[in-house]
Write an enzyme that holds these catalytic residues in place. Structure first.
Site, mmCIF file in Angstrom:
data_model
loop_
_atom_site.group_PDB
_atom_site.id
_atom_site.type_symbol
_atom_site.label_atom_id
_atom_site.label_comp_id
_atom_site.label_asym_id
_atom_site.label_seq_id
_atom_site.Cartn_x
_atom_site.Cartn_y
_atom_site.Cartn_z
ATOM 1 N N GLU A 1 -1.852 -8.592 2.964
ATOM 2 C CA GLU A 1 -2.248 -9.258 4.214
ATOM 3 C C GLU A 1 -3.758 -9.368 4.378
ATOM 4 O OE1 GLU A 1 -2.398 -4.930 5.148
ATOM 5 O OE2 GLU A 1 -1.176 -6.252 3.894
ATOM 6 N N HIS B 1 -3.642 -4.558 -0.321
ATOM 7 C CA HIS B 1 -3.154 -5.102 0.941
ATOM 8 C C HIS B 1 -2.982 -6.612 0.815
ATOM 9 C CE1 HIS B 1 -3.268 -1.589 3.623
ATOM 10 N NE2 HIS B 1 -4.245 -1.172 2.832
ATOM 11 N N CYS C 1 0.842 -1.200 0.000
ATOM 12 C CA CYS C 1 0.000 0.000 0.000
ATOM 13 C C CYS C 1 0.882 1.257 0.000
ATOM 14 C CB CYS C 1 -0.993 -0.039 1.156
ATOM 15 S SG CYS C 1 -2.361 1.145 0.955
#
Length: 213
Positions: free
Chosen positions: A195, A193, A86
């Site tokens: 994650e 993102h 990001c």
């Protein structure tokens, strides 16, 4: 044993980025520990470096003080693989234009600017949610094994513009082309993102941990 380092610079998503790295590392059977640190000496000695990011470009850039920015430059110049997530990816650009002009790392061409075209088309900012990743199979090791219908989870109002096509690994569509994965040499980044991107994110993280640029 050199660690996989998640850089702590008062940014967001540190714990979740580290957890994704630990999950991917465990799945691969890698012995390297995953650590969260703001110690420049540990960054310089890292096996791999992950720079998460959440918030404004200028604030994230300012958080890289106390020798962290120099450590990042030194380690990656020596060949240590780097993954920006990001705003961590956005910092790879020449500059950011969020609220004020802020120098970036200058590792890739382009600047980070508000997604005005998306807003002009009536699309909501921030761009938040799942978007399909457009990439060419075999173009880069980071996309190895991804589904043709792979999606990433995005949360941002600013994106890379005036990029070098040679740096673009994958893109998304949101009021125009949005660079989603960029890479140059041993430095790479994702606008979405990793994650938060479930199976796709874990695959990309695993690909990064195995990547030999």
């Amino acid at each position: 044993m050199k660690p996989i380092v998640v850089i702590d610079y008062n940014g967001g998503n540190l714990a979740s980025a580290a957890q994704a790295a630990r999950r991917a590392s465990a799945d691969l059977g890698l012995p390297n520990p995953v650590v969260i640190t703001g110690d420049p000496a540990v960054v310089r000695d890292a096996e791999r470096i992950i720079l998460p990011g959440q918030g404004a470009f200028a604030n994230c850039a300012a958080g890289l003080h106390g020798g962290l920015r120099a450590a990042l430059d030194d380690a990656t110049a020596a060949g240590t693989p780097f993954l920006g997530i990001c705003v961590g990816m956005q910092l790879m650009a020449e500059r950011g234009l969020e609220h004020e002009e802020t120098p970036g790392f200058g590792w890739i061409d382009g600047e980070i600017a508000r997604m005005d075209q998306a807003a002009a088309e009536g699309l909501r900012l921030p761009h938040m949610g799942w978007n399909r990743l457009d990439y060419r199979a075999g173009m880069h090791p980071l996309t190895e094994g991804l589904s043709p219908d792979a999606h990433g989870y995005f949360v941002h109002s600013y994106a890379l513009r005036n990029w070098n096509p040679a740096d673009l690994v994958a893109s998304a569509e949101y009021g125009g082309v949005v660079p989603a994965i960029v890479a140059r040499g041993n430095r790479c980044g994702t606008q979405f993102h990793v994650e938060k991107s479930q199976r796709t994110g874990l695959r990309i993280m695993a690909n990064f941990l195995l990547w030999q640029p």
